[in-house]
Design a protein around this motif. Sequence first.
Motif, PDB file in Angstrom:
ATOM      1  N   SER A   1      -7.774   8.586   6.980  1.00 50.71           N
ATOM      2  CA  SER A   1      -7.194   8.815   8.290  1.00 50.71           C
ATOM      3  C   SER A   1      -5.802   9.391   8.067  1.00 50.71           C
ATOM      4  O   SER A   1      -4.969   8.766   7.401  1.00 50.71           O
ATOM      5  CB  SER A   1      -7.105   7.507   9.082  1.00 50.71           C
ATOM      6  OG  SER A   1      -6.372   7.692  10.280  1.00 50.71           O
TER       7      SER A   1
ATOM      8  N   GLN B   1     -10.202   4.800   2.046  1.00 48.30           N
ATOM      9  CA  GLN B   1     -10.885   4.224   0.893  1.00 48.30           C
ATOM     10  C   GLN B   1     -11.127   5.330  -0.118  1.00 48.30           C
ATOM     11  O   GLN B   1     -11.626   6.399   0.245  1.00 48.30           O
ATOM     12  CB  GLN B   1     -12.224   3.603   1.297  1.00 48.30           C
ATOM     13  CG  GLN B   1     -12.112   2.497   2.316  1.00 48.30           C
ATOM     14  CD  GLN B   1     -13.473   1.949   2.696  1.00 48.30           C
ATOM     15  OE1 GLN B   1     -13.838   0.840   2.347  1.00 48.30           O
ATOM     16  NE2 GLN B   1     -14.237   2.737   3.421  1.00 48.30           N
TER      17      GLN B   1
ATOM     18  N   ALA C   1       0.823  -1.210   0.000  1.00 49.47           N
ATOM     19  CA  ALA C   1       0.000   0.000   0.000  1.00 49.47           C
ATOM     20  C   ALA C   1       0.856   1.260   0.000  1.00 49.47           C
ATOM     21  O   ALA C   1       0.439   2.308  -0.510  1.00 49.47           O
ATOM     22  CB  ALA C   1      -0.925  -0.003   1.217  1.00 49.47           C
ATOM     23  N   GLU C   2       2.077   1.166   0.555  1.00 50.18           N
ATOM     24  CA  GLU C   2       2.943   2.335   0.634  1.00 50.18           C
ATOM     25  C   GLU C   2       3.385   2.842  -0.732  1.00 50.18           C
ATOM     26  O   GLU C   2       3.907   3.952  -0.853  1.00 50.18           O
ATOM     27  CB  GLU C   2       4.172   2.016   1.485  1.00 50.18           C
ATOM     28  CG  GLU C   2       3.917   1.976   2.987  1.00 50.18           C
ATOM     29  CD  GLU C   2       3.225   0.692   3.422  1.00 50.18           C
ATOM     30  OE1 GLU C   2       2.814   0.618   4.580  1.00 50.18           O
ATOM     31  OE2 GLU C   2       3.084  -0.232   2.594  1.00 50.18           O
TER      32      GLU C   2
ATOM     33  N   ARG D   1      -2.780   7.288   6.618  1.00 53.32           N
ATOM     34  CA  ARG D   1      -2.552   6.017   7.299  1.00 53.32           C
ATOM     35  C   ARG D   1      -3.415   4.896   6.730  1.00 53.32           C
ATOM     36  O   ARG D   1      -2.966   3.779   6.564  1.00 53.32           O
ATOM     37  CB  ARG D   1      -2.815   6.174   8.799  1.00 53.32           C
ATOM     38  CG  ARG D   1      -1.814   7.124   9.460  1.00 53.32           C
ATOM     39  CD  ARG D   1      -2.044   7.251  10.946  1.00 53.32           C
ATOM     40  NE  ARG D   1      -3.340   7.870  11.238  1.00 53.32           N
ATOM     41  CZ  ARG D   1      -3.728   8.240  12.446  1.00 53.32           C
ATOM     42  NH1 ARG D   1      -2.926   8.016  13.480  1.00 53.32           N
ATOM     43  NH2 ARG D   1      -4.898   8.812  12.653  1.00 53.32           N
ATOM     44  N   GLU D   2      -4.644   5.208   6.461  1.00 53.59           N
ATOM     45  CA  GLU D   2      -5.540   4.257   5.829  1.00 53.59           C
ATOM     46  C   GLU D   2      -6.706   5.026   5.226  1.00 53.59           C
ATOM     47  O   GLU D   2      -6.970   6.175   5.603  1.00 53.59           O
ATOM     48  CB  GLU D   2      -6.055   3.213   6.818  1.00 53.59           C
ATOM     49  CG  GLU D   2      -6.830   3.785   7.994  1.00 53.59           C
ATOM     50  CD  GLU D   2      -7.333   2.701   8.923  1.00 53.59           C
ATOM     51  OE1 GLU D   2      -7.771   1.646   8.417  1.00 53.59           O
ATOM     52  OE2 GLU D   2      -7.288   2.899  10.149  1.00 53.59           O
TER      53      GLU D   2
END
Length: 348
Positions: A71, A36, A4-5, A33-34
Amino acid sequence: MTAAEGSFLGLAKQTAKGTPNTTDASFDYLLFREGQVGPQNMVIPLDPEVGGGAMLRNMVKVGVTSGAQLSIIPRPETLGHFFYGVTGSVQTTDDVGGNYATHVFKLGSDQFAAPYYTLRSAPGNMWGEQFMDCRINTLALQWRGASFVEGAASFLGGLPSVVSTAAWNALSQVDAGPQFLSPIGDIELPTGTDVSVLSGSFIAQSAIPLDEQFVVGSYSPQALDIVSRSFALQLAIKITDKNLYERMMFDPAQGGSWLADVFREARIKLLFNSDQEADVGVPYSFQIEANGQAGDDANIVWSAQQIAVRAQRQLVMAVTGMFTASPNPANDPITLTLVNKRLAAQGY
């Protein structure tokens, strides 16, 4: 496995609704950080019909919006986009040496106005997506003792499309700037009176009813009209005397009896700094202010919850401050001030 990074998420302000920003250099890319990000398809089934048998006979795609929920740990440059999105107006003043700038965000003369943004997303940097006509409908900033200032934000938008990432140059445009830290923050209520805040949050919301945005003849929203705005503070305060408790729970004037009067106080100081400087002696910072008045002229109404008393614990009171319209229109109901190195020529 794709990490994901390796992903990218960028945003750039549009000149108008319906005109996506396609200038690669205009985009700022967020660290988050996270979250959608993607299209939100509206797929509906055909109603059951007499004589149609036991099986569903059809499903159709009737519309689409774009959306993002993130986030984040806010950074000084991209935080300005979020402040602009939830207020709709900004004025920037460069310092005398031209090394940093102060950005002041307020509600404009049209309190329902807000910029449209184009979002870009590249999950795992495997493909590119573009989401036009996005508006920021929620921003929340959270803090607690001995930690970073954290945040959450969400977007609502219009038509998505698949695009090439070849010319994005995203990695060089990531806002990797310093973070804001609670140990070098300052919260006062009223101004000049320190309060012992264990944790808290600032929540800004713009109400955008999607059910009133779709018109006949279009798969995407006609607009994303804002119908109301709300701003609130929530604080967990360590109680060391009776004064604030009595003013919020019983009588703002502390007359000794319960009254229906509410505690109004808009002389607040809520300031957070970074441990890095935008210029010599000037830290990166942001500040949240109300209309700066007291009593009936104040535009923050405060309320408190019952104090929970636990063995071997501190006495802590949860309080909420709701921003209201200023009784005097000459006093701005909310002002968000941001100091960073994005000069006026770069704009927001």
